[in-house]
Design a protein around this motif. Structure first.
Motif, short mmCIF file in Angstrom:
data_model
loop_
_atom_site.label_atom_id
_atom_site.label_comp_id
_atom_site.label_asym_id
_atom_site.label_seq_id
_atom_site.Cartn_x
_atom_site.Cartn_y
_atom_site.Cartn_z
N TYR A 222 0.89 -1.22 -0.13
CA TYR A 222 0.12 -0.09 -0.04
C TYR A 222 0.98 1.35 -0.02
O TYR A 222 2.07 1.06 0.59
CB TYR A 222 -0.99 -0.13 1.18
CG TYR A 222 -0.33 0.03 2.47
CD1 TYR A 222 -0.25 1.23 3.20
CD2 TYR A 222 -0.11 -1.28 3.10
CE1 TYR A 222 0.51 1.25 4.48
CE2 TYR A 222 0.53 -1.02 4.69
CZ TYR A 222 0.78 -0.14 5.20
OH TYR A 222 1.25 -0.12 6.28
N ASN A 223 0.48 2.24 -0.64
CA ASN A 223 1.20 3.36 -0.78
C ASN A 223 2.67 3.35 -1.19
O ASN A 223 3.04 2.56 -2.18
CB ASN A 223 1.17 4.35 0.65
CG ASN A 223 -0.33 4.80 0.66
OD1 ASN A 223 -1.15 3.95 1.39
ND2 ASN A 223 -0.86 5.87 0.15
N HIS A 224 3.63 3.75 -0.31
CA HIS A 224 4.92 3.08 -0.81
C HIS A 224 5.71 1.98 -0.19
O HIS A 224 6.88 1.53 -0.21
CB HIS A 224 5.95 4.23 -0.77
CG HIS A 224 6.13 4.95 0.66
ND1 HIS A 224 5.33 5.75 1.39
CD2 HIS A 224 6.89 4.53 1.64
CE1 HIS A 224 5.77 5.64 2.71
NE2 HIS A 224 6.88 5.14 2.70
N ILE A 225 4.69 1.41 0.76
CA ILE A 225 4.95 0.20 1.56
C ILE A 225 5.30 -1.29 0.85
O ILE A 225 4.26 -1.39 0.10
CB ILE A 225 4.38 0.00 2.64
CG1 ILE A 225 3.91 1.02 3.48
CG2 ILE A 225 4.69 -1.43 3.44
CD1 ILE A 225 5.31 1.33 4.28
N GLY A 226 6.62 -1.52 0.35
CA GLY A 226 6.77 -2.75 -0.49
C GLY A 226 8.18 -2.80 -0.86
O GLY A 226 8.95 -2.25 0.05
N ARG A 227 8.60 -3.44 -1.89
CA ARG A 227 9.93 -3.65 -2.46
C ARG A 227 10.18 -2.96 -3.51
O ARG A 227 9.70 -3.24 -4.51
CB ARG A 227 9.96 -5.20 -2.44
CG ARG A 227 9.56 -5.99 -1.16
CD ARG A 227 10.48 -5.89 0.17
NE ARG A 227 11.98 -6.16 -0.06
CZ ARG A 227 13.02 -5.91 0.57
NH1 ARG A 227 12.68 -5.42 1.62
NH2 ARG A 227 14.03 -6.11 0.51
N HIS A 228 11.29 -2.05 -3.49
CA HIS A 228 11.58 -1.38 -4.58
C HIS A 228 13.14 -1.39 -5.05
O HIS A 228 13.91 -1.86 -4.09
CB HIS A 228 11.41 0.29 -4.30
CG HIS A 228 10.01 0.33 -3.64
ND1 HIS A 228 8.95 0.61 -4.50
CD2 HIS A 228 9.51 0.53 -2.48
CE1 HIS A 228 7.77 0.80 -3.67
NE2 HIS A 228 8.25 0.69 -2.48
#
Ligand SMILES: [Zn+2]
Lengths: 460, 235
Positions: A222-228
């Protein structure tokens, strides 16, 4: 001389605390304020407990600090905390004063302090926490918190290099609080990886912190929560030291993998936002030296505080009360999303999210509504959406713009009216999303629903 | 109609991102071009009918100025030609002459369309409301900013406020305007909050359109005007 001022301030503040308690008043802010007034560098002279843990971040700091205090207490540690008070400088100092003897000695083993991000500069340089847990840095109140870059800047500026960090690997913004040479562990979740890249309403970081290129995402929760990761340079999300590899929603258990191997804990709440909170708490407790058994014992006995999550059944109605935090677009959107994704197709969402203080002799800024993703409310499983409160017309417009069907929206300024707008023929599971600081309105809606549930039950 | 939204991936703070959503709902036939900071802007080679840019962080603001500086002449030409350009929050500051970032101890030149200087201080936040007379209707909006503008905008203010402040705490003249380039410190959802202004802004292209969800938008708009006019409500 300064030390004399400190002791004078400590004694006056302790006396004030004693008298306020005697009068049955809440002594979690004013004593700290008095202490700072009498000795502006009070915190510099105070001897804190042997271990000081600060918990900060946009969302989840109350849940994490409550969880830490509860588990540490269950394991025999004595704890100073500000969970019933304020999380700004005066609140933190009040909590510390309460547990300091008149000779200036700490009475407790560990301080678990929830710290408002904006108070960082007034607290960390003097208190020098041993640990800092930061769950996430996300868009919050625009008036107070401006933007995430500002919040990251002040936390970073305030924190001493000696503080060991416990950071969310799935949040690049809080991950980047770590400075060169600073001790740090990361936590994260690898279970339930979202498939593909679902476009997000807002993301607070889109450019590579190293080279400025647009970041690519392996996945986003969600939003910028994750793996980049960055294709222009080597940058990528940090590898977590504590990672939740499995969430078993049937058995209400989750598995966390660390250097100690795989360990299982009770899933005391299944909202992914809270699962991150659990990972944060476990990472910190492990760093403190607690073992699986000690932590798991705490998880089996702890519940999420009632004001944040409560389920009630009344007649045919199932009522879920969820704290939604007005003026906080992401916390609110997470609640909308949660309601949309929970199994069932007879749902109604009643929203009581207007800010209380901002609507008394005022006209609340509704900019945050547009940072908040309302599209989850368009989910077909949500049969009815009722906005109540002074800004209901603004919510209506916002929801229409997000594609919510007008025919399923009702609005009322009067919260007690919301129950009358509910269509119990199509909705039996009612989610009340309420602002923390409007408990009386939430109670009005809750009690109205309980009465309605009983009536409809008898009617059948 | 072609509408170019500049750097929407990051210039979207405080709800500004939804101004383009409201334009889209109002002009469903229009083509929207979302230019990323790594792209060459559409306006460089083509003539968009509308350009929009929203609020950003201070570091992004510096990057945006860097990005647009090579296209300064082209932007000037579009402004002279009368292309409607709306910049909300601190986006309009990029068109000023000079920006001083007090906290970061940095100073940079802006695009210089306006002879106005900007001072940005991360430890001096201003929050407020705006109630202003504009053409034949009222404007309402919210402001939250670290920056203030200095200079004389008497001849090119966007609007005169009835309540709230202008370009700085001593001014009543809000925003900057040259032809159809409108820079306002009102941030967030200025278009859905002001459906009449949305229609006005679109009309600058020569096209008439009714604001999306107009009944609901007007109802919220009139309630807000009433509240902002109430002297008890702080501005
Ligand atoms: Zn890179």
């Amino acid at each position: 001389m300064k030390k004399i001022r400190y002791y004078f301030a400590l004694h006056v503040a302790k006396l004030a605390q004693f008298l306020m308690k005697l009068l049955g008043r809440n002594a979690t802010f004013l004593p700290g304020k008095i202490a700072i007034k009498l000795s502006p560098d009070f915190l510099k002279h105070l001897t804190p407990p042997k271990t000081v843990i600060a918990v900060t971040g946009t969302n989840g700091k109350t849940t994490v600090s409550n969880l830490l205090s509860s588990i540490l207490t269950q394991n025999g540690y004595s704890i100073t905390n500000n969970s019933f008070g304020s999380n700004v400088q005066a609140g933190v100092i009040s909590a510390l004063i309460e547990d300091t003897t008149i000779f200036g000695k700490p009475k407790k083993d560990i301080a678990v302090l929830e710290v408002d991000e904006r108070s960082s500069l007034l607290i960390y340089p003097d208190l020098k926490p041993d640990y800092l847990v930061c769950n996430n840095i996300m868009r919050d109140s625009l008036k107070r918190n401006a933007h995430t870059e500002f919040i990251q800047f002040i936390i970073s500026k305030a924190l001493p290099l000696s503080t060991k960090l416990v950071l969310n690997a799935d949040d690049i913004i809080s991950s980047s609080l770590k400075k060169d040479g600073q001790a740090c562990v990361y936590f994260g979740i690898s279970a339930e990886k979202p498939e593909g890249n679902i476009p997000q309403h807002i993301k607070d970081i889109v450019y590579c912190p190293e080279c400025g290129a647009i970041l690519e995402s392996e996945y986003v929760r969600y939003n910028h929560i994750g793996r980049h990761f960055c294709t222009a340079c080597q940058f990528q999300s940090e590898a977590p030291d504590y990672v939740i590899t499995e969430i078993d929603r049937e058995k209400d258990m989750f598995t966390i993998l660390s250097k100690d191997g795989e360990e299982k804990y009770n899933l005391i709440n299944d909202n992914i936002v809270n699962v991150y909170n659990f990972a944060a708490a476990i990472a910190l407790l492990k760093e403190l030296g607690l073992d699986h058994e000690q932590i798991a014992k705490g998880f089996s006995k702890t519940k999420i505080v009632k004001t944040r999550f409560e389920e009630i059944e009344s007649g045919n109605l199932k009522i879920t009360m969820l704290m939604a935090k007005g003026q906080n677009p992401i916390a609110c959107a997470r609640c909308y999303d949660y309601v949309a994704k929970v199994p069932g197709d007879n749902k109604c969402a009643i929203l009581v999210v207007d800010d209380k203080d901002d609507n008394i002799n005022n006209s609340e800024s509704t900019c945050w509504l547009y940072d908040c993703d309302y599209s989850a409310l368009a989910d077909p499983s949500i049969k009815q959406v009722i906005f109540c409160g002074p800004r209901c017309k603004d919510h209506l417009l916002r929801a229409l713009l997000a594609g919510v069907d007008e025919s399923k929206i009702s609005i009322t300024e009067d919260c007690s009216e919301s129950v009358n707008l509910l269509n119990t023929d199509i909705c039996q599971h009612i989610y009340v999303l309420h602002e923390l600081y409007r408990p009386e309105d939430a109670r009005t809606v809750k009690n109205g629903l309980i009465s309605l549930g009983k009536e409809t039950h008898h009617g059948n | 109609m072609v509408i170019e939204i500049l750097f929407d991936e990051s210039c979207n703070l405080f709800g500004d991102g939804q101004n383009s959503a409201y334009l889209k709902a109002t002009l469903p036939e229009a083509q929207f071009i979302y230019t990323k900071i790594t792209d060459v802007p559409y306006f460089v080679e083509q003539d968009p009918d509308i350009i929009y840019i929203g609020s950003m962080s201070e570091s992004v603001q510096r990057r945006v100025i860097n990005k647009l500086m090579p296209y300064k002449e082209r932007l000037f030409a579009l402004v002279e030609k009368g292309t409607p350009i709306l910049a909300t929050g601190n986006a309009g500051e990029i068109f000023c002459k000079h920006i001083q970032y007090v906290t970061e101890e940095l100073e940079i030149d802006g695009l210089g369309i306006f002879d106005i200087n900007v001072k940005t201080d991360l430890f001096d936040r201003y929050n407020g409301k705006v109630l202003a007379d504009f053409e034949n209707f009222k404007l309402v909006g919210f402001r939250s900013q670290f920056s203030m503008l200095y200079g004389d905008n008497t001849d090119y203010a966007f609007t005169k406020v009835i309540r709230g402040i202008g370009i700085n705490r001593d001014s009543k003249l809000e925003g900057l305007r040259r032809n159809n380039l409108i820079c306002t410190h009102i941030l967030g959802p200025i278009l859905p909050l002001n459906p009449l202004f949305c229609e006005y802004f679109i009309a600058l292209t020569g096209t008439k359109a009714e604001a999306a969800h107009k009944e609901a938008a007007l109802s919220a708009y009139y309630q807000r005007i009433k509240e902002f006019e109430d002297p008890v409500v702080p501005c």
